[in-house]
Write a protein that holds these residues in place. Sequence first.
Motif, short mmCIF file in Angstrom:
data_model
loop_
_atom_site.label_atom_id
_atom_site.label_comp_id
_atom_site.label_asym_id
_atom_site.label_seq_id
_atom_site.Cartn_x
_atom_site.Cartn_y
_atom_site.Cartn_z
N ASN A 1 -1.10 -12.99 -2.70
CA ASN A 1 -2.20 -12.44 -2.89
C ASN A 1 -3.23 -12.86 -1.71
OD1 ASN A 1 -3.27 -15.60 -3.22
ND2 ASN A 1 -1.96 -15.43 -5.12
N ILE A 2 -4.28 -12.40 -1.75
CA ILE A 2 -5.28 -12.59 -0.57
C ILE A 2 -5.60 -13.96 -0.32
CG2 ILE A 2 -7.66 -11.89 0.27
CD1 ILE A 2 -7.39 -9.27 -0.96
N SER A 3 -5.91 -14.81 -1.47
CA SER A 3 -6.25 -16.07 -1.17
C SER A 3 -5.17 -16.84 -0.62
CB SER A 3 -6.25 -16.80 -2.68
OG SER A 3 -7.26 -16.34 -3.30
N GLN A 4 -3.90 -16.51 -0.49
CA GLN A 4 -2.72 -17.04 0.12
C GLN A 4 -2.84 -16.79 1.66
OE1 GLN A 4 1.41 -16.18 -0.81
NE2 GLN A 4 1.70 -18.23 -1.39
N ILE B 1 -11.79 -14.18 6.94
CA ILE B 1 -11.94 -12.54 6.48
C ILE B 1 -13.20 -12.21 6.51
CG2 ILE B 1 -10.96 -10.80 5.35
CD1 ILE B 1 -8.59 -12.78 4.61
N ASP B 2 -13.74 -11.24 7.19
CA ASP B 2 -15.09 -10.69 7.17
C ASP B 2 -14.95 -9.88 5.90
OD1 ASP B 2 -14.51 -7.52 8.05
OD2 ASP B 2 -13.64 -8.76 9.52
N ASN B 3 -16.24 -9.32 5.53
CA ASN B 3 -16.39 -8.56 4.18
C ASN B 3 -15.73 -7.28 4.22
OD1 ASN B 3 -18.02 -10.76 3.00
ND2 ASN B 3 -20.04 -9.93 3.67
N GLU B 4 -15.85 -6.57 5.36
CA GLU B 4 -15.28 -5.25 5.21
C GLU B 4 -13.83 -5.35 5.28
OE1 GLU B 4 -15.39 -1.29 7.98
OE2 GLU B 4 -16.18 -3.02 8.99
N ARG C 1 -12.84 -6.03 1.65
CA ARG C 1 -12.88 -4.99 0.79
C ARG C 1 -11.69 -3.98 1.15
NH1 ARG C 1 -18.24 -5.32 1.91
NH2 ARG C 1 -18.33 -3.87 3.72
N TRP C 2 -11.08 -3.79 2.29
CA TRP C 2 -10.15 -2.94 2.46
C TRP C 2 -8.66 -3.65 2.00
CZ3 TRP C 2 -8.52 0.77 6.69
CH2 TRP C 2 -9.81 1.60 7.26
N MET C 3 -8.64 -4.83 2.15
CA MET C 3 -7.26 -5.70 1.70
C MET C 3 -7.56 -5.57 -0.01
SD MET C 3 -7.20 -8.83 4.36
CE MET C 3 -5.81 -9.28 3.50
N LYS C 4 -8.35 -5.69 -0.41
CA LYS C 4 -8.80 -5.74 -2.03
C LYS C 4 -8.35 -4.21 -2.71
CE LYS C 4 -11.45 -7.76 -5.72
NZ LYS C 4 -12.91 -8.23 -6.06
N ARG C 5 -8.57 -3.35 -1.73
CA ARG C 5 -8.67 -1.86 -2.38
C ARG C 5 -7.02 -1.49 -2.04
NH1 ARG C 5 -9.57 3.18 0.36
NH2 ARG C 5 -10.66 2.08 1.89
N LEU C 6 -6.34 -1.91 -1.12
CA LEU C 6 -5.11 -1.38 -0.60
C LEU C 6 -3.95 -2.29 -1.12
CD1 LEU C 6 -6.05 -0.08 2.98
CD2 LEU C 6 -5.97 1.11 0.90
N LEU C 7 -4.19 -3.61 -1.59
CA LEU C 7 -2.89 -4.61 -1.81
C LEU C 7 -2.97 -4.86 -3.11
CD1 LEU C 7 -3.46 -6.92 1.39
CD2 LEU C 7 -1.74 -4.98 1.09
N PRO C 8 -1.80 -5.00 -3.88
CA PRO C 8 -0.44 -5.00 -3.18
C PRO C 8 -0.24 -3.57 -2.68
CG PRO C 8 -0.31 -5.65 -5.44
CD PRO C 8 -1.80 -5.55 -5.16
N GLY D 1 0.27 -10.86 11.52
CA GLY D 1 0.41 -9.78 10.54
C GLY D 1 0.54 -10.31 9.21
N VAL D 2 -0.05 -9.88 8.16
CA VAL D 2 0.12 -10.14 6.73
C VAL D 2 0.42 -9.08 5.89
CG1 VAL D 2 -1.35 -12.10 7.03
CG2 VAL D 2 -2.45 -10.06 6.39
N ARG D 3 1.07 -9.29 4.79
CA ARG D 3 1.41 -8.37 3.75
C ARG D 3 1.54 -8.89 2.37
NH1 ARG D 3 6.18 -4.26 3.23
NH2 ARG D 3 4.42 -3.55 2.06
N ILE D 4 1.09 -7.93 1.44
CA ILE D 4 1.53 -8.42 0.02
C ILE D 4 2.11 -6.92 -0.58
CG2 ILE D 4 0.55 -9.03 -2.25
CD1 ILE D 4 -2.06 -9.87 -0.78
N PRO D 5 3.73 -7.12 -0.45
CA PRO D 5 4.11 -5.86 -1.01
C PRO D 5 4.20 -5.86 -2.53
CG PRO D 5 5.70 -7.15 0.54
CD PRO D 5 4.43 -7.99 0.04
N ASP D 6 4.16 -4.62 -3.07
CA ASP D 6 4.30 -4.13 -4.49
C ASP D 6 5.71 -4.33 -4.85
OD1 ASP D 6 3.66 -3.54 -6.97
OD2 ASP D 6 3.07 -1.47 -6.54
N ASN D 7 6.28 -5.58 -4.90
CA ASN D 7 7.77 -5.83 -5.26
C ASN D 7 7.83 -6.85 -6.13
OD1 ASN D 7 10.44 -6.94 -4.69
ND2 ASN D 7 10.60 -4.63 -4.26
N GLN D 8 8.33 -6.79 -7.30
CA GLN D 8 8.57 -8.05 -8.13
C GLN D 8 9.56 -9.16 -7.64
OE1 GLN D 8 8.54 -7.10 -12.46
NE2 GLN D 8 7.48 -5.42 -12.23
N ILE D 9 10.60 -8.63 -7.04
CA ILE D 9 11.70 -9.52 -6.45
C ILE D 9 11.10 -10.55 -5.52
CG2 ILE D 9 13.62 -9.73 -5.03
CD1 ILE D 9 14.69 -7.11 -6.44
#
Length: 204
Positions: A70-73, A81-84, A87-94, A119-127
């Motif tokens: 998650n973004i908190s992690q 993290i700046d506001n813009e 917003r990008w991260m909240k819209r696109l992640l996971p 680099g940071v990622r939040i994949p949309d993968n349950q495993i």
Amino acid sequence: MLLEIHPKNPDLRKIRQTVEALLKGETIVYPTDTVYGLGCDMNQKAGIDKMCQIKKVDPDKALFTLVCNNISQIAEFTAPIDNETFRWMKRLLPGPFTFILKPGNHLPKALKNRKQTIGVRIPDNQIVSAIIDLLGRPLLSSSLKSEDDFLEYITDPTEIYDIYGNQVGLVIDGGMGGLEPSTIIDCTGDNPEILRQGKGIVSY
């Protein structure tokens, strides 16, 4: 070891087995929402060294990614993290995106590169989500590329095991992987910039 884990309903016993390997400094190959990744526990120097050996990169020059839940992690290990960008991260992640951010003070020194970015990622993968949840911290990760001149990424986990099985602690079979990597967005400048167009499509 080739470990088959159901992509939608991960077996907790197998997730625990994976985390035990990570805590021993092993590297793993695991599925994401894009291509298969090579990962280790970010706090295990032995795992980081093995990743560098497999990738054939100098540890001081390695550009690895933190895979989070998650973004908190993410915010625990990056500069504010700046506001813009938020917003990008909240819209696109996971999802299939990698964000380039400035590292924070809590990022282990071994992971800070000369560019002073992470680099940071939040994949949309349950495993991978289940692995990180049980581990309690992000995975250090890199895309697993093919050495084939005609195929950039390996999609079949059994083929991955044939090639890398003797170099990693375990290979997770979570089904066929993809051929497109994540889209990379650099958020260290004045405006977000797409450095690599991958699977993730940004809609403005």
